[in-house]
Design a protein around this motif. Structure first.
Motif, PDB file in Angstrom:
ATOM      1  N   ILE A 193       0.807  -1.324  -0.038  1.00  0.00           N
ATOM      2  CA  ILE A 193      -0.068  -0.112   0.096  1.00  0.00           C
ATOM      3  C   ILE A 193       0.701   1.296  -0.102  1.00  0.00           C
ATOM      4  N   ASP A 194       0.350   2.475  -0.266  1.00  0.00           N
ATOM      5  CA  ASP A 194       1.104   3.581  -0.152  1.00  0.00           C
ATOM      6  C   ASP A 194       1.578   3.733   1.458  1.00  0.00           C
ATOM      7  N   LEU A 195       2.791   3.938   1.540  1.00  0.00           N
ATOM      8  CA  LEU A 195       3.377   3.837   2.952  1.00  0.00           C
ATOM      9  C   LEU A 195       4.315   5.246   3.181  1.00  0.00           C
ATOM     10  N   LEU A 196       4.312   5.314   4.561  1.00  0.00           N
ATOM     11  CA  LEU A 196       5.072   6.515   5.418  1.00  0.00           C
ATOM     12  C   LEU A 196       5.763   5.601   6.134  1.00  0.00           C
ATOM     13  N   GLY A 197       7.071   5.754   6.045  1.00  0.00           N
ATOM     14  CA  GLY A 197       8.057   4.972   6.985  1.00  0.00           C
ATOM     15  C   GLY A 197       9.003   5.961   7.817  1.00  0.00           C
ATOM     16  N   ALA A 198       9.537   5.257   8.732  1.00  0.00           N
ATOM     17  CA  ALA A 198      10.246   5.902   9.778  1.00  0.00           C
ATOM     18  C   ALA A 198      11.383   5.032  10.159  1.00  0.00           C
ATOM     19  N   LEU A 199      12.567   5.235  10.060  1.00  0.00           N
ATOM     20  CA  LEU A 199      13.660   4.398  10.287  1.00  0.00           C
ATOM     21  C   LEU A 199      14.813   4.913  11.336  1.00  0.00           C
ATOM     22  N   SER A 200      14.869   4.342  12.731  1.00  0.00           N
ATOM     23  CA  SER A 200      15.813   4.868  13.697  1.00  0.00           C
ATOM     24  C   SER A 200      17.299   4.213  13.474  1.00  0.00           C
ATOM     25  N   ALA A 201      18.302   4.787  13.371  1.00  0.00           N
ATOM     26  CA  ALA A 201      19.697   3.905  13.736  1.00  0.00           C
ATOM     27  C   ALA A 201      19.864   3.637  15.114  1.00  0.00           C
TER      28      ALA A 201
END
Length: 285
Positions: A227-235
């Protein structure tokens, strides 16, 4: 009241009862990995986002596009959140993903969204750490059992204040992306996929453990967005999570997120995942 915790005479027989899988996966719709991988071959990169150490960054992935998370300079774990790009109330449901696929995910597994939507948000199509399997301690890679390091638990256990836990990193990234206050978006941050993290449970006490991730520069985990996604990734501030997190003690490295657009027609027959078909009546009418 009489105690009921004394060992019964048939205790060993009770222990020997065979377990039953809670959610047999025979009826689970399976992704067409051959189609996905074929489409990926001709896809072109359209965007990339570098996630600095001990920070988080957001990114958007249209449905039918691919995204890859890569360790680029050293062993580093990442905490991933996903939302429906047009409705942030629909977000990744790590608990149900765990129930459907197991404690760790790899190729062919999917990241499922929360109730009442319960549909695949993304499908893992490539995993360069799939060779790791299960180690002698029961450790495996890419877990959906950890919740994310957070400043509240850190405060509870140590009495200290640390602002670069993954929960805080993800909260700041979502606030920047949406232009909304930190306190407003914080409840939208949720339990994560621990990308590259090597974890398990101790056999004697059942405690959640982490150990040095086997990830090497160039290793990646790649998905198709369903689906259309908003993602966020933390190092993660724990780096490779070999010793501790919620501090600046560990060596940390950046992560790279790349977005790829498939060639026109290469996903013929594919369509974005539909919301779960349950009618939501709950037996009330």
């Amino acid at each position: 009241m009489a105690r009921t915790d004394t060992m019964p005479a048939d205790a060993e027989m009770r222990r020997q009862i065979r377990p039953v899988i809670c959610y047999p996966d025979e009826g689970l719709p399976q992704p067409d990995l051959a189609l996905y991988r074929s489409a990926r071959v001709g896809a072109r990169k359209v965007e990339e986002v570098t996630v600095p150490p001990r920070e988080a960054r957001s990114f958007r992935v249209p449905a039918g596009h691919f995204f890859r998370i890569t360790s680029i300079k050293g062993p580093q774990v990442g905490d991933l959140n996903l939302w429906n790009a047009s409705d942030l109330s629909e977000r990744f449901f790590s608990g149900k993903t765990r129930a459907l696929h197991g404690t760790h995910v790899s190729e062919g597994d999917r990241l499922w969204s929360c109730l009442p939507y319960l549909r695949p948000m993304a499908t893992v199509i490539e995993d360069t750490l799939s060779w790791y399997g299960t180690d002698p301690y029961g450790g495996r890679v890419h877990d959906v059992i950890g919740t994310r390091c957070d400043p509240y638990t850190h405060r509870l256990l140590s009495g200290g204040t640390y602002h670069h836990c993954c929960h805080s990193n993800l909260t700041r990234a979502l606030a920047v992306e949406t232009g909304r206050p930190l306190q407003e978006v914080e409840p939208l941050v949720h339990d994560v996929l621990n990308v590259f993290m090597c974890t398990g449970f101790t056999p004697d006490t059942g405690q959640y453990f982490m150990k040095a991730s086997p990830v090497r520069p160039g290793d990646y985990l790649e998905f198709l967005a369903e689906i259309d996604l908003l993602g966020a990734l933390s190092a993660c501030p724990g780096g490779d999570c070999s010793s501790e997190h919620s501090s600046d003690a560990a060596a940390c490295h950046p992560l790279l997120v790349e977005i790829f657009e498939p060639a026109p027609g290469s996903l013929a027959g594919w369509s974005p995942a539909a919301v779960n078909a349950y009618d939501r009546s709950h037996g009330a009418g």
